[in-house]
Design a protein around this motif. Structure first.
Motif, short mmCIF file in Angstrom:
data_model
loop_
_atom_site.label_atom_id
_atom_site.label_comp_id
_atom_site.label_asym_id
_atom_site.label_seq_id
_atom_site.Cartn_x
_atom_site.Cartn_y
_atom_site.Cartn_z
N VAL A 99 38.95 53.72 49.49
CA VAL A 99 39.78 53.36 48.34
C VAL A 99 41.10 54.10 48.46
O VAL A 99 41.12 55.31 48.72
N VAL A 100 42.19 53.39 48.28
CA VAL A 100 43.52 53.96 48.41
C VAL A 100 44.30 53.67 47.13
O VAL A 100 44.31 52.53 46.65
N ALA A 144 44.48 50.79 42.60
CA ALA A 144 43.44 51.30 43.48
C ALA A 144 42.99 50.12 44.33
O ALA A 144 42.65 49.06 43.80
N THR A 145 43.03 50.28 45.64
CA THR A 145 42.76 49.15 46.53
C THR A 145 41.56 49.43 47.43
O THR A 145 41.31 50.58 47.82
N HIS A 160 32.97 52.78 40.86
CA HIS A 160 32.37 54.11 40.96
C HIS A 160 33.41 55.14 41.42
O HIS A 160 33.44 56.28 40.95
N TRP A 161 34.26 54.72 42.36
CA TRP A 161 35.29 55.62 42.88
C TRP A 161 36.26 56.00 41.76
O TRP A 161 36.65 57.17 41.63
N LEU A 162 36.65 55.04 40.95
CA LEU A 162 37.58 55.32 39.85
C LEU A 162 36.98 56.34 38.89
O LEU A 162 37.66 57.28 38.46
N ASP A 163 35.70 56.15 38.54
CA ASP A 163 35.03 57.10 37.65
C ASP A 163 34.99 58.50 38.23
O ASP A 163 35.22 59.49 37.54
N LYS A 222 45.66 57.16 35.15
CA LYS A 222 44.84 58.36 35.06
C LYS A 222 44.11 58.37 33.72
O LYS A 222 44.69 58.09 32.68
N ALA A 223 42.82 58.65 33.78
CA ALA A 223 42.01 58.64 32.56
C ALA A 223 42.38 59.80 31.66
O ALA A 223 42.88 60.83 32.11
#
Length: 269
Positions: A105-106, A211-212, A231-234, A268-269
């Motif tokens: 993921v980039v 996010a790619t 999942h990566w974002l979390d 950003k969360a």
């Protein structure tokens, strides 16, 4: 180093032995050398160092230079901290799975792009609802563009948005059960606006932070890749701000050989 400082006029020796070329420095030169080293350690260029030492920079300007350098260093620390977090996450993944993850993921800024597109409405964002809508849209899009004398200038780009409330196919809003407007497009260099009476619209899509991740295979099987991205974002403190775009990188006749980049808008969360 001293030879270079002498060549650019930053630090002249008291005298130079004509036979050996050896440079002799007095106490004043050594004090200047210490200031040069100190300013270089702060990240200033030799040109900036020379201006400071020769008093071409006033106190207020010097304070401004130092404040700017402080911001640059803080940004560098933040970037290094983010990379460290990525390294640690990758290490945890390798340690838990026993191998290097295949899905990378980039986070990147997707530039503005101009696309020609047809639109339709799907009952939801699920692949079984998207497929029957987007397939015919693309089948119609390319003949219409050819008839209008417009050639694709880049990859296909499919994008999605919630259908307006009260639309025939649903009530709108987010969620897998809500109707979704499907945009089947391809990159072009044509003017923005409608393409005659074909129903094709050329639009300019703005840049965005995404996010790619690359999906390999038919889009009917995209859910595992999308879940990997989620999942990566979390795990990395990001949140999705919309539906992912699908950028077709390779599209051979065998759908199992397709290569598609998912570009999900994030913050950003």
């Amino acid at each position: 180093m001293l030879r270079h400082y002498d060549a650019i006029g930053l630090l002249r020796p008291d005298r130079t032995d004509p036979a050996t070329g050896y440079r002799f420095y007095g106490a004043a030169q050594l004090a200047r050398l210490n200031r040069i080293i100190a300013l270089k350690d702060l990240g200033f260029t030799l040109q900036q160092v020379g201006a400071v030492l020769d008093e071409q920079v006033g106190p207020e300007e010097l304070r401004g230079m130092l404040r700017l350098r402080r911001v640059e260093l803080a940004d560098a620390v933040a970037a290094a901290t983010a990379r460290l977090a990525q390294v640690e996450a990758r290490l945890r993944s390798i340690e838990s799975e026993g191998h290097m993850p295949a899905d990378d993921v980039v986070i990147k800024t997707v530039p503005a792009v101009r696309v020609a597109e047809l639109t339709g409405t799907a009952a939801s964002y699920e692949p079984q609802d998207i497929g029957p809508v987007i397939g015919p849209l693309y089948e119609n899009l390319f003949p219409l563009l050819e008839g209008a004398g417009i050639r694709p200038a880049g990859p296909g780009i499919a994008r999605y948005e919630d259908a307006p409330q009260g639309s025939p196919d649903g009530e709108g809003g987010s969620g897998s059960g809500s109707a979704v407007v499907v945009h089947a497009g391809v990159t072009v260099s044509a003017p923005v606006g409608p393409v005659g009476d074909t129903g094709v619209q050329v639009v300019e899509l703005p840049p965005f932070e995404a996010a790619t991740i690359v999906h390999r295979g038919a889009m009917d099987d995209v859910l595992p890749t999308a879940q990997t991205l989620a999942h990566w974002l979390d795990a990395h403190g990001y949140r999705s701000t919309g539906y992912a775009r699908e950028v077709t990188l390779e599209c051979p006749p065998d759908r199992d050989q397709w290569v598609t980049e998912l570009q999900e808008p994030v913050a950003k969360a």
